[in-house]
Design a protein around this motif. Structure first.
Motif, PDB file in Angstrom:
ATOM      1  N   LEU A  88       0.834  -1.197   0.000  1.00 15.04           N
ATOM      2  CA  LEU A  88       0.000   0.000   0.000  1.00 15.04           C
ATOM      3  C   LEU A  88       0.872   1.251   0.000  1.00 15.04           C
ATOM      4  N   PRO A  89       0.408   2.312  -0.658  1.00 14.75           N
ATOM      5  CA  PRO A  89       1.201   3.545  -0.679  1.00 14.75           C
ATOM      6  C   PRO A  89       1.150   4.252   0.672  1.00 14.75           C
ATOM      7  N   ASP A  90       2.264   4.834   1.059  1.00 15.19           N
ATOM      8  CA  ASP A  90       2.257   5.711   2.218  1.00 15.19           C
ATOM      9  C   ASP A  90       2.300   7.154   1.719  1.00 15.19           C
ATOM     10  N   ARG A  91       2.237   8.104   2.650  1.00 17.96           N
ATOM     11  CA  ARG A  91       2.142   9.497   2.219  1.00 17.96           C
ATOM     12  C   ARG A  91       3.404   9.974   1.518  1.00 17.96           C
ATOM     13  N   ARG A  92       4.527   9.281   1.709  1.00 13.09           N
ATOM     14  CA  ARG A  92       5.773   9.673   1.035  1.00 13.09           C
ATOM     15  C   ARG A  92       5.839   9.133  -0.394  1.00 13.09           C
ATOM     16  N   ALA A  93       5.119   8.041  -0.658  1.00 13.64           N
ATOM     17  CA  ALA A  93       5.149   7.444  -2.001  1.00 13.64           C
ATOM     18  C   ALA A  93       4.464   8.351  -3.020  1.00 13.64           C
ATOM     19  N   LEU A  94       3.444   9.092  -2.571  1.00 11.56           N
ATOM     20  CA  LEU A  94       2.698   9.926  -3.517  1.00 11.56           C
ATOM     21  C   LEU A  94       3.539  11.082  -4.045  1.00 11.56           C
ATOM     22  N   PRO A  95       4.193  11.904  -3.176  1.00 13.88           N
ATOM     23  CA  PRO A  95       5.020  12.976  -3.745  1.00 13.88           C
ATOM     24  C   PRO A  95       6.212  12.436  -4.537  1.00 13.88           C
ATOM     25  N   ARG A  96       6.722  11.271  -4.133  1.00 13.88           N
ATOM     26  CA  ARG A  96       7.836  10.678  -4.881  1.00 13.88           C
ATOM     27  C   ARG A  96       7.397  10.352  -6.318  1.00 13.88           C
ATOM     28  N   LEU A  97       6.213   9.761  -6.459  1.00  9.25           N
ATOM     29  CA  LEU A  97       5.699   9.445  -7.793  1.00  9.25           C
ATOM     30  C   LEU A  97       5.376  10.722  -8.563  1.00  9.25           C
ATOM     31  N   LEU A  98       4.811  11.698  -7.873  1.00  6.21           N
ATOM     32  CA  LEU A  98       4.485  12.969  -8.541  1.00  6.21           C
ATOM     33  C   LEU A  98       5.755  13.640  -9.055  1.00  6.21           C
ATOM     34  N   GLU A  99       6.832  13.574  -8.288  1.00  2.58           N
ATOM     35  CA  GLU A  99       8.106  14.142  -8.747  1.00  2.58           C
ATOM     36  C   GLU A  99       8.625  13.389  -9.966  1.00  2.58           C
ATOM     37  N   GLN A 100       8.428  12.066 -10.011  1.00  2.54           N
ATOM     38  CA  GLN A 100       8.837  11.289 -11.191  1.00  2.54           C
ATOM     39  C   GLN A 100       8.031  11.704 -12.420  1.00  2.54           C
ATOM     40  N   TRP A 101       6.725  11.865 -12.224  1.00  2.00           N
ATOM     41  CA  TRP A 101       5.878  12.294 -13.350  1.00  2.00           C
ATOM     42  C   TRP A 101       6.293  13.689 -13.822  1.00  2.00           C
ATOM     43  N   ALA A 102       6.567  14.589 -12.857  1.00  2.00           N
ATOM     44  CA  ALA A 102       6.963  15.951 -13.228  1.00  2.00           C
ATOM     45  C   ALA A 102       8.286  15.942 -13.984  1.00  2.00           C
ATOM     46  N   ALA A 103       9.241  15.113 -13.547  1.00  2.00           N
ATOM     47  CA  ALA A 103      10.529  15.037 -14.238  1.00  2.00           C
ATOM     48  C   ALA A 103      10.344  14.503 -15.655  1.00  2.00           C
ATOM     49  N   ALA A 104       9.490  13.502 -15.813  1.00  2.00           N
ATOM     50  CA  ALA A 104       9.238  12.949 -17.155  1.00  2.00           C
ATOM     51  C   ALA A 104       8.548  13.983 -18.036  1.00  2.00           C
ATOM     52  N   ALA A 105       7.588  14.722 -17.467  1.00  2.00           N
ATOM     53  CA  ALA A 105       6.890  15.744 -18.242  1.00  2.00           C
ATOM     54  C   ALA A 105       7.842  16.872 -18.621  1.00  2.00           C
ATOM     55  N   ARG A 106       8.745  17.220 -17.694  1.00  2.00           N
ATOM     56  CA  ARG A 106       9.734  18.281 -17.961  1.00  2.00           C
ATOM     57  C   ARG A 106      10.660  17.854 -19.109  1.00  2.00           C
ATOM     58  N   ALA A 107      11.116  16.609 -19.069  1.00  2.00           N
ATOM     59  CA  ALA A 107      11.995  16.103 -20.131  1.00  2.00           C
ATOM     60  C   ALA A 107      11.254  16.056 -21.462  1.00  2.00           C
ATOM     61  N   ASP A 108       9.987  15.637 -21.426  1.00  2.00           N
ATOM     62  CA  ASP A 108       9.186  15.582 -22.651  1.00  2.00           C
ATOM     63  C   ASP A 108       8.996  16.977 -23.234  1.00  2.00           C
ATOM     64  N   LEU A 109       8.723  17.947 -22.377  1.00  2.00           N
ATOM     65  CA  LEU A 109       8.532  19.317 -22.850  1.00  2.00           C
ATOM     66  C   LEU A 109       9.817  19.872 -23.447  1.00  2.00           C
ATOM     67  N   LYS A 110      10.951  19.587 -22.792  1.00  2.00           N
ATOM     68  CA  LYS A 110      12.237  20.041 -23.338  1.00  2.00           C
ATOM     69  C   LYS A 110      12.479  19.453 -24.715  1.00  2.00           C
ATOM     70  N   THR A 111      12.179  18.173 -24.883  1.00  2.00           N
ATOM     71  CA  THR A 111      12.368  17.531 -26.186  1.00  2.00           C
ATOM     72  C   THR A 111      11.467  18.160 -27.235  1.00  2.00           C
ATOM     73  N   ARG A 112      10.204  18.386 -26.855  1.00  2.00           N
ATOM     74  CA  ARG A 112       9.270  19.003 -27.808  1.00  2.00           C
ATOM     75  C   ARG A 112       9.733  20.390 -28.214  1.00  2.00           C
ATOM     76  N   LEU A 113      10.225  21.163 -27.246  1.00  2.00           N
ATOM     77  CA  LEU A 113      10.673  22.515 -27.568  1.00  2.00           C
ATOM     78  C   LEU A 113      11.936  22.495 -28.422  1.00  2.00           C
ATOM     79  N   LEU A 114      12.815  21.523 -28.177  1.00  2.00           N
ATOM     80  CA  LEU A 114      14.027  21.423 -28.990  1.00  2.00           C
ATOM     81  C   LEU A 114      13.704  21.042 -30.433  1.00  2.00           C
ATOM     82  N   LEU A 115      12.663  20.231 -30.626  1.00  2.00           N
ATOM     83  CA  LEU A 115      12.288  19.808 -31.970  1.00  2.00           C
ATOM     84  C   LEU A 115      11.527  20.890 -32.730  1.00  2.00           C
TER      85      LEU A 115
END
Ligand SMILES: [Zn+2]
Length: 154
Positions: free
Chosen positions: A99-126
């Motif tokens: 089961l997720p604890d309260r620390r697992a949620l921000p950790r996953l959110l940070e992973q999603w944000a990092a992936a979205a940030r990388a995706d946006l950088k790639t889109r802007l570079l292209l």
């Protein structure tokens, strides 16, 4: 870009009229698009057989993602989303999962944000056009809710 034949045409904003007319003209002559319009129901069903299998089994990772989505959708704190009552219910539903604890949620959110940030950088570079971005963030003094405003113009 035509998703059927990968034809690439100019963006409608490139013309003064901002008309998607070129895309419509292409679709009227695109053989692959025209073929999709003529497919029979049976052919559509046969093609669905060859689509990849979608995993439906619940996993610990999927459970964390579901709880995070619920917390975001309900605008609740991670502590509230992982309160003992909800976790007890989830444990009854999925006794073999972690089961997720309260620390697992921000950790996953940070992973999603990092992936979205990388995706946006790639889109802007292209992108070869000029883009203007305006960003703003503020917190409501009455409700203490944070907002983020984003405006882009190509
Ligand atoms: Zn096409």
């Amino acid at each position: 870009m035509c998703i059927h034949c990968k034809w690439i045409g100019p963006h409608p904003n490139r013309s003064r009229s901002h008309s998607p007319g070129r895309l419509g003209t292409h679709l009227s002559t695109c053989h692959k698009y025209q073929a999709t319009l003529r497919k029979s129901v049976i052919k559509h069903l046969v093609e669905q057989v060859h689509q990849p299998y979608i995993e439906t089994e619940m996993t610990s990772q999927k459970l964390i993602e579901a709880v995070l989505n619920g917390a975001i959708h309900s605008n609740m704190s991670f502590r509230a989303a992982t309160n003992p009552v909800w976790m007890s219910l989830l444990k009854q539903a999925f006794p073999n999962l972690h089961l997720p604890d309260r620390r697992a949620l921000p950790r996953l959110l940070e992973q999603w944000a990092a992936a979205a940030r990388a995706d946006l950088k790639t889109r802007l570079l292209l992108n070869d056009s000029k883009i203007s971005l305006a960003l703003d963030g503020w917190t409501s003094s009455a409700t203490n809710v944070s907002f983020q405003g984003t405006c882009s113009r190509c």
